[in-house]
Scaffold this motif. Structure first.
Motif, short mmCIF file in Angstrom:
data_model
loop_
_atom_site.label_atom_id
_atom_site.label_comp_id
_atom_site.label_asym_id
_atom_site.label_seq_id
_atom_site.Cartn_x
_atom_site.Cartn_y
_atom_site.Cartn_z
N ARG A 270 0.83 -1.20 0.00
CA ARG A 270 0.00 0.00 0.00
C ARG A 270 0.87 1.26 0.00
O ARG A 270 0.60 2.22 -0.71
N ARG A 273 2.26 1.56 -3.46
CA ARG A 273 1.27 2.03 -4.41
C ARG A 273 1.04 3.54 -4.27
O ARG A 273 0.93 4.27 -5.25
N GLU A 277 1.74 6.09 -7.18
CA GLU A 277 0.65 6.93 -7.68
C GLU A 277 1.02 8.40 -7.61
O GLU A 277 0.72 9.19 -8.51
N PHE A 357 3.28 2.31 -11.35
CA PHE A 357 2.06 2.58 -10.58
C PHE A 357 1.04 1.46 -10.76
O PHE A 357 0.43 0.99 -9.79
N ALA A 360 2.16 -1.65 -8.80
CA ALA A 360 1.99 -1.49 -7.36
C ALA A 360 0.53 -1.61 -6.97
O ALA A 360 0.18 -2.19 -5.91
N ARG A 361 -0.40 -1.11 -7.77
CA ARG A 361 -1.83 -1.22 -7.46
C ARG A 361 -2.30 -2.66 -7.52
O ARG A 361 -3.06 -3.11 -6.66
N GLU A 364 -1.04 -4.50 -4.41
CA GLU A 364 -1.81 -4.12 -3.22
C GLU A 364 -3.13 -4.85 -3.17
O GLU A 364 -3.55 -5.36 -2.11
#
Length: 726
Positions: A270, A273, A277, A357, A360-361, A364
């Motif tokens: 998290r 991310r 972001e 990004f 990473a999302r 998560e």
């Protein structure tokens, strides 16, 4: 009511050095000692002699001492944390421990142990050395034992330490060797008793800890068997992490461990991310070639450098050639290719930020799903772990108790054969070479102090019983009168000859008295006053005559009235006739001026006493005396009346009542303060203004060696002709 005129002025005159009560008390003490010096010295010498005799008569006694260092080492029988009496490092507890050991050293049991070890119970030589006769009778053996123990305890001195742990054990006896032997015996008996107590305590501790260890082992085995049985029945699998090191039985379940690890990974994803972001949002909002990340790319930097170089070359070619020249066209073509390559490279850099990004999302989201699944499994498992955790804590407690008891038991077994003591002998007692008592210097000092105390008491009592007025300070201290002047004793007992010499000490003293009289009242010198004393021959007539002559020399019209109708002396002093005088005026209707005679000084008139009447007191109490004083005051500035003494006669109070003011004459060392106070009480009945007192015939050499702030041994005097010539 009688009053004292101008007390402030008189006080300043009587205390010229600003005396305080402390200073006056000090001087009075010095005076008392000097006056009774031989008595004080005799008592001091007597005290020293008695101390010397007592010292020579005493039997020499010798004191031998041994020093012990006593350390506090507490007995932790059950180990730290389980002992029923934990050790406290509080300094107050240390003091209590040392005081306890001092009481043990003074105890009767230790004295009996010493008597037994030295075989003193049957030793008559010991009793003889201690100047104690052996007891007789049917209970001689028991009485002997009690006597020996009492002698040991009475002559033992245990000195407590000062800011240390070293205790001094001293024994005193008439035999030096015996003192050293008994002092060392006390130290040895104390160490022996301490070791015996430690051994008995260790033996009991081993037996007690062994029993407790068996019980703890049984409880530990039962609790672990019950824990394992419940874990199998509940299907719980526990992983041993740090619990293997500290002996914990609870451990951690695999599901809970997985939840912790996945939750930590989800938190990290998290955070990653959110960071990715943020980077993408910042990159997207920035022009392509203005992005810091794009500009930091090495490929982009190389292409931008190449582009700048081509632009420079193109600009230079255009200045030299036309637009259609091959060189210009070649450079334009290369510049277009470079710009396309630069845009493509910058786009690739931005797309890599977006890709980070997106990755990473996705990570998560995947970890969040795993956390939710493991959380449900862990909550279900916790419901089954309540009983397991209770059993695990019980097993852990039993294991801790067992380990501590096992360690303590091993320590006790290892130290069972040791006999270390917390007492160390620092110095053994040696036979002293010199006796400790009697101490000649100390005894002489005690005798000196006793002699000084006795001398001080004797001097104090004698001084308190002596109420004579001997020094000028006694006038204020004992009579409460302001002192206006001090007249020294005339040389050869002839004050008239010294008054005739203005440079004499007597004449100077009366001039000082005259100066004090000028400020005796708030209004100054009274226009009429009497001069009296408690008894006869104290110097009142001389004082009256000296004051009258002195005032006349100042230019004041003065009249001296001899009001002593019983024993008049003014006419004899002046060598004038006494045919008529005061008594004639009081018994006739004649005027006062008819009785005036010229005095020895210009401006001075004399009224002699006249014939002796039958009742002098009655005449002096009549209105005629008041009329006489009024007539004289009308023609003169000052009226001085020489009156009879106060004690034993009614004449003086009668005259003082008519004048309203009185000067009181006190002879030094003659009249006691009780008589003077009685005379003053008689005067106060007629409510006069008591101007103050003057001390006459004062001789410091004969004043009982008393010190006075007014006069030393030599009066201030004029320089003689011989001294001036020198």
């Amino acid at each position: 009511m009688a009053k004292t005129a101008n007390p402030a002025a008189n006080s300043s005159l009587s205390s010229p050095f600003g005396d305080t009560s402390v200073g006056r008390l000090f001087r009075q003490s010095v005076v008392a000692v000097r006056r009774n010096l031989w008595l004080a010295l005799g008592l001091v010498v007597l005290g020293l002699v008695l101390a010397l005799v007592a010292t020579l008569l005493q039997t020499p006694r010798y004191t031998a001492a041994t020093s012990l260092e006593i350390d506090e080492r507490a007995q932790a029988v059950l180990g730290e944390g389980l002992d029923t009496q934990p050790v406290d490092d509080n300094p107050w507890d240390t003091d209590r421990f040392l005081n306890t050991q001092l009481d043990v050293l003074r105890s009767r049991a230790l004295a009996q142990d010493v008597a037994t070890s030295l075989e003193l119970l049957e030793d008559d030589a010991f009793l003889a050395a201690m100047d104690a006769a052996p007891p007789a009778g049917t209970l001689a053996e028991d009485a002997r034992g009690e006597a020996v123990v009492d002698l040991l305890r009475d002559n033992l001195d245990v000195v407590p330490p000062e800011n240390s742990r070293v205790v001094r054990i001293a024994f005193t006896s008439p035999d030096a060797a015996l003192s050293a032997r008994i002092a060392n015996a006390f130290a040895a008996a104390y160490i022996r008793g301490s070791l015996q107590g430690r051994f008995e305590s260790s033996s009991y501790a081993r037996e007690f800890v062994s029993g407790q260890l068996d019980e703890a082992r049984e409880r530990l085995e039962a609790s672990e068997r019950e824990l394992n049985a419940f874990a199998r029945s509940a299907g719980l699998i526990r992983a041993r992490g740090n619990g293997e090191q500290d002996g914990s039985s609870a451990g951690t379940s695999i599901t809970a461990s997985s939840l912790i690890q996945v939750n930590e990974a989800a938190n990290a994803a998290r955070a990653e991310r959110i960071a990715a972001e943020g980077r993408w949002n910042a990159e997207r909002a920035t022009p392509l070639l203005s992005s810091q990340r794009v500009l930091a790319n090495s490929t982009v930097q190389s292409l931008m450098t190449q582009k700048a170089q081509l632009e420079t070359e193109l600009q230079a070619a255009r200045q030299r050639y036309l637009d259609g020249h091959p060189t210009v066209e070649r450079l334009q073509s290369e510049l277009a290719i470079t710009e396309r390559q630069l845009g493509s490279a910058a786009s690739n850099v931005r797309n890599s930020v977006r890709a980070e990004f997106v990755a990473a999302r996705q990570a998560e989201q995947a970890l969040a799903g795993q956390v939710g699944e493991l959380r449900g499994q862990t909550l279900a498992e916790q419901d089954r772990s309540v009983r397991y955790n209770t059993l695990a804590r019980e097993a852990d407690t039993n294991r801790q108790i067992y380990d501590e008891l096992l360690q303590r038991y091993s320590e006790l077994n290892a130290s069972a054969g040791l006999s270390a003591s917390n007492v160390t002998v620092i110095d053994e007692a040696d036979p002293p070479r010199r006796p400790s008592s009697p101490n000649m210097l100390v005894n002489l000092l005690v005798g000196l102090i006793a002699g000084l105390v006795a001398a001080a008491l004797a001097v104090f009592l004698r001084d308190q019983m002596d109420d004579a007025i001997r020094v000028p300070e006694d006038v204020e201290g004992k009579l409460g009168l302001p002192l206006l002047g001090v007249v020294p004793k005339a040389q050869g007992g002839n004050p008239e000859s010294e008054l005739a010499d203005p440079h004499s000490a007597v004449a100077e003293a009366y001039m000082a008295l005259r100066g004090s009289m000028l400020y005796a009242t708030p209004a100054g010198l009274p226009d009429a006053f009497s001069v009296t004393s408690a008894e006869e021959t104290e110097g009142k007539t001389t004082t009256s005559l000296a004051l009258a002559e002195g005032l006349a020399r100042m230019g004041k019209r003065t009249v001296l009235v001899d009001a002593d109708l019983r024993r008049p002396s003014v006419h004899r002093r002046l060598g004038i006739a006494n045919g008529s005088g005061t008594s004639d005026y009081l018994t006739s209707e004649r005027a006062a001026a008819d009785f005036l005679q010229a005095g020895p000084v210009e401006g001075l008139s004399i009224v002699t006493a006249g014939p002796t009447p039958a009742s002098a007191a009655d005449l002096l109490s009549t209105q005629r005396l008041r009329d006489m004083i009024a007539e004289l005051k009308a023609t003169h500035d000052v009226v001085v009346l020489d009156t009879p003494p106060v004690l034993g006669l009614a004449d003086a109070p009668a005259v003082v009542a008519q004048t309203g003011a009185v000067l009181f004459v006190v002879e030094a060392g003659r009249v006691r303060s009780g008589q003077l106070k009685s005379a003053l009480r008689r005067l106060r009945f007629v409510h006069p203004a008591i101007l103050g007192a003057v001390m006459t015939k004062f001789d410091p050499n004969l004043a009982g060696n008393r010190y006075s702030a007014y006069y030393g041994r030599d009066y201030y005097r004029y320089e003689s002709a011989a001294e001036g010539a020198a």
